[in-house]
Structure formats: C-alpha cells, structure tokens
Design an enzyme around this catalytic site. Structure first.
Site, mmCIF file in Angstrom:
data_model
loop_
_atom_site.group_PDB
_atom_site.id
_atom_site.type_symbol
_atom_site.label_atom_id
_atom_site.label_comp_id
_atom_site.label_asym_id
_atom_site.label_seq_id
_atom_site.Cartn_x
_atom_site.Cartn_y
_atom_site.Cartn_z
ATOM 1 N N ARG A 1 -0.016 4.424 -0.357
ATOM 2 C CA ARG A 1 -0.718 5.684 -0.135
ATOM 3 C C ARG A 1 -0.125 6.459 1.037
ATOM 4 N NH1 ARG A 1 -6.759 3.396 0.032
ATOM 5 N NH2 ARG A 1 -5.596 1.757 1.127
ATOM 6 N N ASP B 1 0.870 -1.177 0.000
ATOM 7 C CA ASP B 1 0.000 0.000 0.000
ATOM 8 C C ASP B 1 0.907 1.227 0.000
ATOM 9 O OD1 ASP B 1 -1.787 2.071 0.459
ATOM 10 O OD2 ASP B 1 -3.009 0.920 1.879
#
Length: 618
Positions: A150, A148
C-alpha cells in the site's frame, strides 16, 4: 526501496488533487447504527484509482476552527467489509471508525487497496496459503508480492485538498503514520482502534503485532472478546442437567426462606452461578456454553421441581443474557466485560416514553414485573419514541426500585417495579425493538451460535410452561409420598394409598402430569425442528401449534396440582407444606400472558384454520 523512502522523495513534489464531487449519503449498518456522510470524489489522484473520502460529523466546523480532525485510512476489504469475514478485523474496524469519527468530526478515507494492495484474487490465494501454515505476510511473499504494497500518496492528496494538513490518525498501523508524515501530513496523535479478536483471526492479528509492530494487545484479559472455550471447559447437556438436579434438594429446603425474602437467597444465586446455569445461552465467543432451546427449557423444568420462584427467576436471567448477546459489539463489550453471564432484568409493561436529546434519549416511565431485578446489574426497558418501540439498556443503580411485589404466588421472584424520570440513556444503549427481536439482529452478525438467530418471541414463551410442568411433577411426587404414609380420618384404611378412590385420584393426577409433559415435549419438537430448517423463525402454522401445545401443557399441569392439593387434606394448606406453595405458584404462572388460555385458544384456532392472527405479536 521501501514505501516510506519512496514517499519521502515524493513529498516535496506532491501534486495537488481537487474535489470532483460531493454527495450526501445516509448510512445504516447491520447493527442498527446510522449516521450521515458527505462522500467526496477527487481528480488528480496519482494512482488513478477511485478512492472515496467520507466526511463525518461536524467536519466543516472542525476545519474552520483549525481543530485537528479524526481520520482513518481504511483499505477496501470486500470479504470483511461486505461479507463479514472473521479472517480479518476490517469489518469491525470500519464500523467502529464511522461511529468514532462521526462523534468527533473528521474523515474516513476508503482506499481501493484490497489485500494490502495485492488485489482481491491474490488475497484469496494468500488465504489458501495461510491455510497450509504460512502467516499473512509470508503468504504474500510466496505469491511474489510484497508484505504490504500500500502507498498512501493519494490519501495525503485527498487530505491536502480539504486543508486537513494536521490530523489525529485512527489506526494501529505505524506505517500509515510514517507515510503520511513523510508526505507532509502532520500526525498529531495516533489513536488506536479496538481489538476485534475472533477464533479465525488470532494468527492474523498476532502476525501484524509481531512483524509490523501494530499496536495490538491480544491477551484475553484485555481484549474483551473471549475466544471460544475449549471442549474441556464447555459441559455437555447431561452434565449441566446433572448439576441442576443436584441443586433441587437444597432449593426445596430454602423454599420458605425464598418466599420470606421475596427474592432468591444469596446461597441459591451462588450455586446457580457455580453450576454455570446463567451461561447456557451465552455464545461460545463470550465464554458461554452456546446451548440450545431444549437444554434451556429442561433446566427451567428441573429447577421448578425444587422451587418455582427459582426456576422463573433463573429462566428469565438466562434468557436476558441471550438478549444482551443480540446487541451491537459496543454494548456487548460493556456488559460482558466482567464475564460471560451479565445479569439483567427486563420489563415492557407498561411501555415508557423516550425523548430524543443530544447524544441519546431522556426516558421516563414506571415499569412493573421486573423479574430478577434484585440480582441484576442492568435493566432492559421498553420505551416509545416517535412511534417507534425501543429497548433501552440502563444500569439498575440509575433507576428507582419500588418494593411492589406482594403476591400470593411466585413471591420469591422479587419482580418489583422500576421508575425513572427524564433519565439520560446514551444512544448506543437504545435499540429498535423490531431489529433487536428479529432473527437478523446485530448480535447475529457477531456470533455464529444458531440461537442468536432465533427470533426473540421463541424463548419468551417458554419460561412459564416449563416452570408449571416442573412444579406439577414435584406436586405429584409429594402427593405420592404423603399417600404412602398418611392416615385419613373417617376411613378404615391404614393409609391413604390403600383407598381405591385415592388410587384413582393419584392415577388421574399422574396422567395429567404426563399429559402436560407430552404437550410440552411436542412444543419443543415443533420449535427445534423449525429452527433446524428455518432459523429465521416459525411459520404461522407452527406458531399456532407451538403456542397451543404450551398452553395445553400449562392447563394440564394446573389441574394435576389441583387434584394433589384437594386430595391431601387440611394439612396441605399449612404454610410449611410444599403443596400449598406449588399451587399458589402455578396459579400465578397460569395468569401470565404466555399461558393465558382464552386468547391463546382463539389465536391458535385462527392460525390452524389459516385465517391469520389478529394479534401480530402472537
């Protein structure tokens, strides 16, 4: 170094962002939900991306009162948000978030972080790897990306620019809360989103739950969206029809009781439920059978061979399950919570009134012909609000039930009246009829079953003709049995079947039954063929032929019944004789708008001549 550690190091020196622009945008989603958002853009975001903030509901009052706004950080997902992909749960989460935040007051941050930050093309590459057996995280790693990628620094800047330093976070993802906290945003509460389980995203959601501690409960008992039934649990059409045929003798035995009760006996309702009759049009995703128009019509026809009142009631209750599956997800969660076949009555005559009030509508009216209401938990009611036709979904328990169904035929349907005076209906349980009845309805964005894409009018016209045909076939069978044993006075014949005139009468009645059946089959051929090639609905020419074939089927069925009764002597008019009941039932069926011959002939003639319909709803 993890994203959480990196954001902790940057929190103290987080640069300020400022609002660049603000514009009002009215929003309308495919399921009909609408609201208004203030869309804000920003200067000074650390990643230089064009993130958006949608301010919803009473957000300014919330900030002024120092209340804690509801906030969702929503990462852009073109496949889910735009195209409705079921490989993820992003689209339904976006839709849910807008409604929840609009009600509470707060912000939806639409962050340009496609594919958990790896970009659209890489996300699609990851999908291809997932198809080989990798989960969503391992697929990212195999492409050289992080699980991930982000970073929510820009999100913290956007919230800080509005002074929203303490929030309620709408998310199942603990990393969002951890990063925001490290960036100086106080997460006073983490509010879970709904669980939007589909056949295509179960593995995706399970990986999020198991690998990154998302708060997701995927057990069938808690989700509310049942995965498609396996092949072993969905009966074939032949099996369903065999179950219905087994009910017919018992329906005949209970016909007098059904009339006396003026509703279906509980034993009949229980047997219909056990046979799965009410599930035939319910989508597979809801635990139904996902069957088509031919099966539906054939079930009604065969039930009518036992009892026309049962066929009529069951036909409409089946149809209303299909109607409920056309509503938005929130309503479906509510009405299908206890199983795949919620029972609802529906009536539009006469149309009631609706007055807009905070949070919904206040409706008033006196509605007639609510077939199946004696067995229903819900009622679908037609109302008018500022010139717009709405359908409102109301619990039957909140309505006044009027014992008004005292008729010559179809007495067992219990089609009583309903009344309400200034009854509050929440906004989510009121839908624009034009949207709900169209091929592109809210449920069509949720379920893949082709039947959900079928315009509403297609099925609304089928119940009366199918019931009339089945009842006429039953009448011809009864007439034949009686002729083979009945002695007629004032003749030399030992039994009625030995009379040439009686033989001619029977052949005529039999032929009319065949005529009714052929017209009915032609109507089903027209509609089935049309839906295969054009799911959005019949052309005008097809609709003219469809309605005409059904009307002529009903006319032939009525005449077949008349011949059987007039040739059966005075005993046929005893209340214990099935023929008198069949005749009364069919007479009532032929007065229903879906079989009322004169207007159908007129409109069908106009359609066949290419003149256009003068009745738009035809």
């Amino acid at each position: 170094m993890t994203a959480c550690v990196e954001t902790t190091l940057r929190a103290a020196a987080l640069p300020m962002a400022t609002v660049r622009s603000q514009v009002t945008v009215p929003l309308r989603f495919p399921d009909g939900f609408s609201t208004t958002a203030e869309v804000l853009t920003f200067r000074g975001l650390v990643d230089g991306k064009e993130h958006l903030l949608l301010a919803l509901g009473q957000w300014e009052q919330t900030l002024l009162a120092h209340d804690v706004p509801l906030v969702r950080l929503h990462s852009e997902c073109m496949t889910g948000d735009v195209f409705g992909s079921q490989r993820c749960d992003c689209g339904p989460q976006l839709r849910e978030a807008v409604e929840e935040i609009a009600a509470a007051g707060g912000f939806l941050l639409y962050l340009r972080q496609e594919g958990r930050g790896i970009g659209l093309y890489s996300k699609l590459d990851a999908y291809a790897l997932q198809d080989t057996g990798l989960d969503t995280y391992d697929a990212n790693l195999a492409l050289g990306h992080g699980e991930d990628e982000r970073d929510y620094t820009a999100a913290a800047q956007m919230l800080g620019a509005l002074g929203a330093t303490s929030i309620r976070l709408l998310s199942n993802n603990p990393d969002k809360a951890a990063q925001l906290t490290a960036l100086g945003i106080d997460v006073a509460e983490q509010v879970p989103t709904g669980v939007y389980l589909s056949p295509a995203n179960h593995g995706y959601l399970a990986a999020k739950r198991d690998r990154t501690a998302h708060t997701l409960e995927l057990s069938g008992a808690d989700v509310g969206h049942v995965p498609p039934a396996t092949a072993g649990t969905v009966p074939s059409q032949d099996e369903i029809l065999s179950r219905v045929d087994e009910l017919v003798p018992r329906l005949r035995e209970r016909a007098e009781e059904t009339e006396r009760l003026r509703r279906l006996p509980e034993s009949t309702m229980n047997e219909l439920k056990e046979a799965g009759v009410f599930r035939i049009l319910a989508p597979l995703e809801l635990g139904g059978y996902g069957m088509g128009v031919k099966t539906y019509a054939e079930v009604i026809r065969r039930l009518a061979r036992g009892c026309a009142s049962t066929a009529w009631t069951a036909g409409h209750l089946i149809e209303h399950v299909w109607m409920l599956a056309r509503w938005p997800r929130r309503v479906q969660d509510e009405v299908f919570a206890n199983g795949p076949a919620p029972l609802a009555a529906a009536t539009s005559a006469p149309v009631g009134t609706a007055r807009k009030v905070p949070g919904g509508f206040a409706i008033s009216g006196h509605w007639s012909f609510a077939s199946g209401v004696m067995h229903s938990e819900w009622a679908l009611l037609a109302v008018q609000s500022d010139g717009v036709r709405l359908q409102c979904l109301v619990p039957v328990a909140e309505l006044e039930l009027l014992d008004a169904w005292h008729t010559a035929g179809l007495r067992g349907t219990g089609s009583n009246d309903l009344r309400a005076e200034e009854l509050f209906v929440p906004e989510h349980r009121a839908m624009d009829w034009a949207l709900l009845s169209a091929a592109d309805n809210p449920g069509s964005r949720i379920h893949s079953d082709p039947m959900i894409h079928t315009p509403m009018a297609t099925l609304l016209n089928l119940v009366a003709p199918a019931a009339a045909l089945g009842a006429a076939e039953y009448a011809v069978d009864v007439f034949r049995e009686k002729m083979l044993v009945r002695k007629v006075q004032n003749t030399i014949d030992n039994r009625q079947a030995d009379s040439p005139l009686a033989q001619a009468r029977f052949s005529q009645a039999f032929g009319l039954g065949a005529t009714a059946r052929l017209h009915w089959q032609e109507a089903l051929r027209i509609v089935s063929s049309s839906l295969e090639h054009q799911p959005s609905g019949l052309t005008k020419d097809e609709r003219a032929k469809y309605r005409l074939s059904l009307a002529l089927s009903g006319e032939a069925a009525e005449e077949a019944v008349r011949l059987t009764v007039s040739g059966s002597g005075g005993s046929a008019h005893r209340l214990s004789h099935p023929l008198q009941r069949i005749q009364r039932d069919v007479n009532v069926l032929l007065n229903h708008p879906t079989l009322s011959l004169d207007p159908i002939l007129e409109q069908a003639g106009r359609g066949l001549l290419g003149l256009g319909f003068t009745v738009p709803s035809f």
